[in-house]
Design a protein around this motif. Structure first.
Motif, short mmCIF file in Angstrom:
data_model
loop_
_atom_site.label_atom_id
_atom_site.label_comp_id
_atom_site.label_asym_id
_atom_site.label_seq_id
_atom_site.Cartn_x
_atom_site.Cartn_y
_atom_site.Cartn_z
N ARG A 115 -5.54 -0.82 5.07
CA ARG A 115 -5.56 0.50 4.40
C ARG A 115 -6.07 1.52 5.40
O ARG A 115 -7.16 1.34 5.98
CB ARG A 115 -6.43 0.47 3.15
N VAL A 130 -1.89 5.07 4.30
CA VAL A 130 -1.01 3.91 4.50
C VAL A 130 -1.74 2.71 3.92
O VAL A 130 -2.77 2.28 4.44
CB VAL A 130 -0.68 3.67 5.98
N ASN A 131 -1.21 2.16 2.83
CA ASN A 131 -1.86 1.07 2.12
C ASN A 131 -0.90 -0.12 2.03
O ASN A 131 0.21 0.01 1.50
CB ASN A 131 -2.28 1.51 0.71
N LEU A 132 -1.32 -1.27 2.57
CA LEU A 132 -0.49 -2.47 2.57
C LEU A 132 -1.19 -3.58 1.81
O LEU A 132 -2.36 -3.89 2.09
CB LEU A 132 -0.20 -2.93 4.00
N LYS A 190 3.78 -5.15 -0.27
CA LYS A 190 3.94 -3.82 -0.83
C LYS A 190 3.27 -2.79 0.07
O LYS A 190 2.19 -3.04 0.61
CB LYS A 190 3.34 -3.74 -2.24
N SER A 191 3.93 -1.67 0.23
CA SER A 191 3.35 -0.59 1.03
C SER A 191 3.44 0.73 0.27
O SER A 191 4.41 1.00 -0.43
CB SER A 191 4.06 -0.47 2.38
N GLN A 192 2.39 1.51 0.43
CA GLN A 192 2.35 2.87 -0.11
C GLN A 192 1.99 3.79 1.04
O GLN A 192 0.93 3.64 1.66
CB GLN A 192 1.30 2.98 -1.22
N VAL A 193 2.89 4.71 1.34
CA VAL A 193 2.67 5.64 2.45
C VAL A 193 2.75 7.06 1.90
O VAL A 193 3.74 7.45 1.26
CB VAL A 193 3.73 5.45 3.56
#
Length: 276
Positions: free
Chosen positions: A95, A103-105, A146-149
């Motif tokens: 993170r 950017v969170n993986l 899962k990724s959140q960008v």
């Protein structure tokens, strides 16, 4: 030595051997447990506005359901074959937060594995200690990454399904079994698994930008990945002038850690009496 003494020793050895043979028995053990990711390099790291820390966990963290079938040659030595299913927890890979940028993986895995092992037991009548050591063979499963960008106010969400290739690991355990009847024992054990699984294939399952699904617009090259142990300029990669967008892109494989330390509890059912 008098002949009587020699005969007596031979008789004792014979009776001991017969007793060991009579101890032969089949057993079956259903068990459940929980494991913590352990004994691997950090899965990733976090950077929260300049504050750094490692994520010391693995994808082997989660609930386990086991079914073991085994055979004791005598009271002290046996073999087993276990089937083990992992219901993995979602774990933080990395993170990064810098101002409004993110950017969170994360990653989560389910897998089924076979566990053959050798068993060594103290052989007590009511309470016995035992150890087991053997191999781990992942058979089937999948990992979801899962990724959140978030950058410049635009949020991109991606979900990647990853399948592993053939891998072999090691496991060991220490436990205690307490007999509640001739055919039933309660068990509790500590289990250690050392396992890394190399990536084989991956496919983007979901892709959205600010809530809008953009997955249908991807070609095969953008959506699918074939992992290899070596990459050459002629492989299907972006820098290849003859890249084929209708084929999965090639990428260098990497190992994903599944090592863990856990506890199990279960019930051992002896399928035949040791006196039979």
């Amino acid at each position: 030595m008098p002949k009587f003494g020699i005969h007596l020793i031979c008789l004792c050895l014979l009776l001991s051997s017969l007793n060991q043979l009579n101890a032969q028995t089949w057993f079956i053990t259903p068990a459940v447990g929980y494991a913590w990711g352990a004994f691997s390099p950090p899965l990733g790291s976090n950077n929260i506005n300049g504050n750094l820390e490692n994520n010391n966990t693995t994808l082997g963290k989660g609930l386990y359901a086991d079914l073991v079938v085994g055979y004791m040659f005598n009271r002290h030595l046996g073999v087993m074959l276990g089937g083990s299913f992992l219901f993995g927890e979602e774990v933080q890979v990395s993170r990064t937060e810098v101002g409004d940028e993110l950017v969170n993986l994360t990653s989560q895995a389910n897998k089924f594995q076979l566990v053959p092992a050798l068993i060594i037991s103290t052989g007590g009548e009511r309470t016995r200690l035992y150890s087991r050591v053997g191999l781990v063979f992942p058979v089937t499963g999948r990992t979801l990454g899962k990724s959140q960008v978030i950058t410049s106010g635009v949020e991109t969400l991606t979900e990647l399904k990853i399948n592993g290739g053939f891998s072999v690991g090691f496991h060991g355990g220490l436990g205690v079994a307490v007999a509640t009847s001739e055919h039933i024992s309660l068990i509790a054990e500590i289990q250690l698994i050392n396992l890394n699984i190399f990536r084989n294939k991956a496919e983007v399952q979901e892709l959205s930008i600010n809530g809008q699904d953009v997955l249908p617009g991807l070609n095969t090259f953008q959506r699918e990945i074939d992992y290899k142990s070596e990459i050459s300029p002629d492989d299907n990669i972006e820098t290849n002038p003859n890249v084929n967008l209708d084929q999965p892109r090639d990428a260098l494989t990497e190992a994903t850690p599944f090592s863990s330390l856990g506890i199990n509890i279960g019930v051992m059912f002896r399928l035949n009496s040791p006196q039979e």
